[in-house]
Design an enzyme around this catalytic site. Structure first.
Site, PDB file in Angstrom:
ATOM      1  N   LYS A  13       2.356   6.564 -10.439  1.00  0.00           N
ATOM      2  CA  LYS A  13       1.371   7.240 -10.161  1.00  0.00           C
ATOM      3  C   LYS A  13       1.491   7.972  -8.570  1.00  0.00           C
ATOM      4  O   LYS A  13       1.756   9.083  -7.608  1.00  0.00           O
ATOM      5  CB  LYS A  13      -0.109   6.894  -9.644  1.00  0.00           C
ATOM      6  N   ARG A  88     -11.704   2.339  -8.772  1.00  0.00           N
ATOM      7  CA  ARG A  88     -10.922   1.254 -10.085  1.00  0.00           C
ATOM      8  C   ARG A  88     -11.745   1.181 -10.375  1.00  0.00           C
ATOM      9  O   ARG A  88     -11.660   0.352 -11.583  1.00  0.00           O
ATOM     10  CB  ARG A  88     -10.585   0.226  -9.099  1.00  0.00           C
ATOM     11  N   ARG A 139       9.511  -5.809  -3.809  1.00  0.00           N
ATOM     12  CA  ARG A 139       7.598  -5.374  -3.720  1.00  0.00           C
ATOM     13  C   ARG A 139       7.161  -6.792  -3.706  1.00  0.00           C
ATOM     14  O   ARG A 139       7.464  -7.153  -5.448  1.00  0.00           O
ATOM     15  CB  ARG A 139       7.012  -4.827  -4.265  1.00  0.00           C
TER      16      ARG A 139
END
Length: 198
Positions: A13, A88, A139
């Site tokens: 995304k 969400r 990450r």
């Protein structure tokens, strides 16, 4: 062009949102960025968010919704925006509907990047290896165990949004397992069709 990108973590995304920003000149609105900007700007809602975050608590839907509403009123959103990572939940999706209808605007489309979960875990492992090889920081969510937990959370809370937007006739699906360029081309085709249907 006002759109929402849906899909589990690692579906691409963020990559696709960046391409849309460059091509269409509309901002990508990510809740994390919006929260940080509101806190930094010291706006009323930013102060409320800071107090909650400083206490180590999760920012409530009411605060997140207020921050999104404040952000879409800014001049750079006049031509449209991409919501990434928000809504969400179904409660947040209802809030988006309300804030847009209050402004006399609506969503053009909701694009779901459909992916294979097992392949996603492989993607995450590869992303971590590539970052290490390039001497970049990895990450913290590029860890299979952490990632699988995020995936479970996505299916529990966010996946129901596909039915919500399908029922409204807004949902379009794109094969998120295709190459990045192929996904971009498919998204552009969906956007062109949505523009013609206006």
């Amino acid at each position: 062009m006002r759109l929402i990108l849906l899909g589990p973590p690692g579906a691409g995304k963020g990559t696709q949102a960046q391409r849309l920003v460059e091509k269409h000149g509309i901002p990508q609105l990510s809740t994390g960025d919006m929260l940080r900007a509101a806190v930094q700007a010291g706006s009323e809602v930013g102060k409320r968010a800071k107090a909650v975050m400083d206490a180590g608590e999760l920012v409530s839907d009411a605060i997140v919704n207020a921050i999104v509403a404040e952000r879409i009123d800014q001049a750079d959103c006049a031509k449209g925006f991409i919501l990434d990572g928000y809504p969400r939940t179904l409660v947040q999706a209802d809030a988006v509907e309300s804030m847009l209808s209050e402004r006399g605007i609506g969503l053009d489309t909701v694009i779901e990047l459909v992916v294979d979960d097992r392949a996603l875990v492989g993607r995450i492992v590869k992303r971590a290896e590539d970052a290490k090889a390039a001497g970049q920081p990895v990450r913290k969510d590029d860890n299979p165990a952490v990632f699988e937990e995020r995936l479970r959370e996505y299916y529990k809370k966010t996946a129901p949004l596909t039915g919500y937007y399908y029922a409204k006739g807004k949902l379009k699906t794109v094969d998120g397992m295709a190459s990045i360029d192929a996904v971009t081309a498919e998204i552009e085709a969906v956007l062109a069709a949505a523009t013609r249907a206006r």
